[in-house]
Scaffold this active site. Structure first.
Site, PDB file in Angstrom:
ATOM      1  N   LYS A 139       0.848  -1.195   0.000  1.00 59.44           N
ATOM      2  CA  LYS A 139       0.000   0.000   0.000  1.00 59.44           C
ATOM      3  C   LYS A 139       0.883   1.244   0.000  1.00 59.44           C
ATOM      4  O   LYS A 139       0.967   1.988   0.970  1.00 59.44           O
ATOM      5  CB  LYS A 139      -0.938  -0.020   1.201  1.00 59.44           C
ATOM      6  CG  LYS A 139      -1.923  -1.179   1.162  1.00 59.44           C
ATOM      7  CD  LYS A 139      -2.767  -1.248   2.425  1.00 59.44           C
ATOM      8  CE  LYS A 139      -3.700  -2.445   2.394  1.00 59.44           C
ATOM      9  NZ  LYS A 139      -4.499  -2.555   3.639  1.00 59.44           N
ATOM     10  N   LYS A 171      -5.084 -14.883  -1.414  1.00 58.60           N
ATOM     11  CA  LYS A 171      -6.105 -14.174  -0.644  1.00 58.60           C
ATOM     12  C   LYS A 171      -7.489 -14.784  -0.925  1.00 58.60           C
ATOM     13  O   LYS A 171      -7.620 -15.742  -1.701  1.00 58.60           O
ATOM     14  CB  LYS A 171      -6.061 -12.682  -0.974  1.00 58.60           C
ATOM     15  CG  LYS A 171      -4.656 -12.075  -0.798  1.00 58.60           C
ATOM     16  CD  LYS A 171      -4.679 -10.584  -0.739  1.00 58.60           C
ATOM     17  CE  LYS A 171      -5.246 -10.120   0.568  1.00 58.60           C
ATOM     18  NZ  LYS A 171      -4.890  -8.720   0.895  1.00 58.60           N
ATOM     19  N   ASP A 222      -5.841 -12.395   9.227  1.00 56.36           N
ATOM     20  CA  ASP A 222      -6.435 -11.115   8.847  1.00 56.36           C
ATOM     21  C   ASP A 222      -7.553 -10.692   9.792  1.00 56.36           C
ATOM     22  O   ASP A 222      -8.514 -11.440  10.025  1.00 56.36           O
ATOM     23  CB  ASP A 222      -6.981 -11.217   7.422  1.00 56.36           C
ATOM     24  CG  ASP A 222      -7.374  -9.870   6.856  1.00 56.36           C
ATOM     25  OD1 ASP A 222      -6.643  -8.890   7.095  1.00 56.36           O
ATOM     26  OD2 ASP A 222      -8.409  -9.786   6.168  1.00 56.36           O
TER      27      ASP A 222
END
Length: 285
Positions: A139, A171, A222
């Site tokens: 990011k 993911k 996560d």
């Protein structure tokens, strides 16, 4: 002072060139070109206006040198230095036009990188005594990834993957398309080289044991609570690297590290951090 691997100019010269080109536009620096004679020499002082860790001093220096190859820069606080507000970081000697025209580009890059290094340093220091390592993510600001990840290293953190091409991270969407985690991992194992590590994102503890049986290198835990993270670390029992991710802030970092995870990934190190306030004061010589 933090010690980190050098950032080679070839990795950022094109970035600095493009930033200068953006600022100079089609007609150059109308203000400085009108006011300042072409041969006037000046000295400029790069100063920190508040305390922080320096990162990007050579990147800033390159901005001045690209506009005047005869510019000389005497660095007083190299990358990795912790400085106080008002402290001089470097003296820049050269043609005044070049110093004034490159000023904003140099300060933008230096302030951005020093801001990242400063916040990373603070988080790393807060985790002293824990085994958890602070890592960044992808990011990053478009086209500034190499620089921003370098700043994380200067701050004492470590880098997660640099791009899609240096490691595998499976993911939720990958698993959905493949049909299962097992099928996604199997497809990767057939396609990727033997040097490529495989990490799988886990949303629920119920998925963890199945993924561990696949022999993956790391699991990304996560948006889990501290209690869930603690339980996950116990379940993994050293069979893979454990990475906590999602919604972690400087205020919660210690609580997350106390769960025993190996890695704590923080996207805001590069996407939300404030720049360090730095200034540039020019004197005529």
């Amino acid at each position: 002072m933090a010690v980190t691997a050098p950032l080679y100019p070839v990795l950022y010269e094109s970035i600095v060139r493009e930033a200068l080109r953006e600022d100079l536009g089609r007609a150059g620096d109308l203000t400085s070109d009108a006011i300042v004679g072409p041969e006037l020499v000046a000295v400029g002082l790069l100063r920190a206006r508040r305390a922080g860790r320096v990162a990007g001093i050579e990147v800033a220096a390159l901005g001045f040198r690209l506009l005047d190859p005869e510019v000389t820069v005497r660095v007083a606080a190299p990358d990795g230095s912790d400085v106080g507000g008002g402290e001089t970081l470097a003296e820049v000697h050269g043609r005044a036009r070049a110093l004034l025209s490159a000023e904003r580009t140099a300060l933008n890059l230096l302030g951005r990188l020093a801001g990242i290094a400063t916040v990373t340093r603070d988080v790393v220091r807060s985790l002293e005594g824990y085994r958890t390592q602070v890592v960044c993510t992808r990011k990053t600001t478009p086209l500034l990834r190499a620089l921003e990840k370098y700043a994380v290293r200067v701050g004492g953190g470590s880098n997660h993957r640099f791009g899609l091409d240096d490691a595998v991270l499976i993911k939720d969407n990958h698993r959905m398309i493949a049909g299962s985690a097992a099928e996604a991992v199997a497809r990767v194992q057939r396609a990727a080289g033997h040097m490529v590590k495989i990490e799988v994102e886990i949303d629920e503890l119920g998925e963890l044991e199945e993924v561990l049986k696949l022999g993956v290198d790391a699991v990304l835990l996560d948006n889990m609570s501290p209690e869930e993270l603690r339980r996950a670390v116990e379940m993994v029992a050293g069979r893979a690297m454990t990475e906590a991710s999602g919604g972690i802030t400087p205020e919660t970092a210690v609580e997350v590290a106390a769960t025993g995870v190996d890695l704590l990934s923080l996207g805001w190190l590069t996407h939300s951090v404030a720049a360090l306030d730095v200034g540039f004061d020019v004197e005529r010589r």
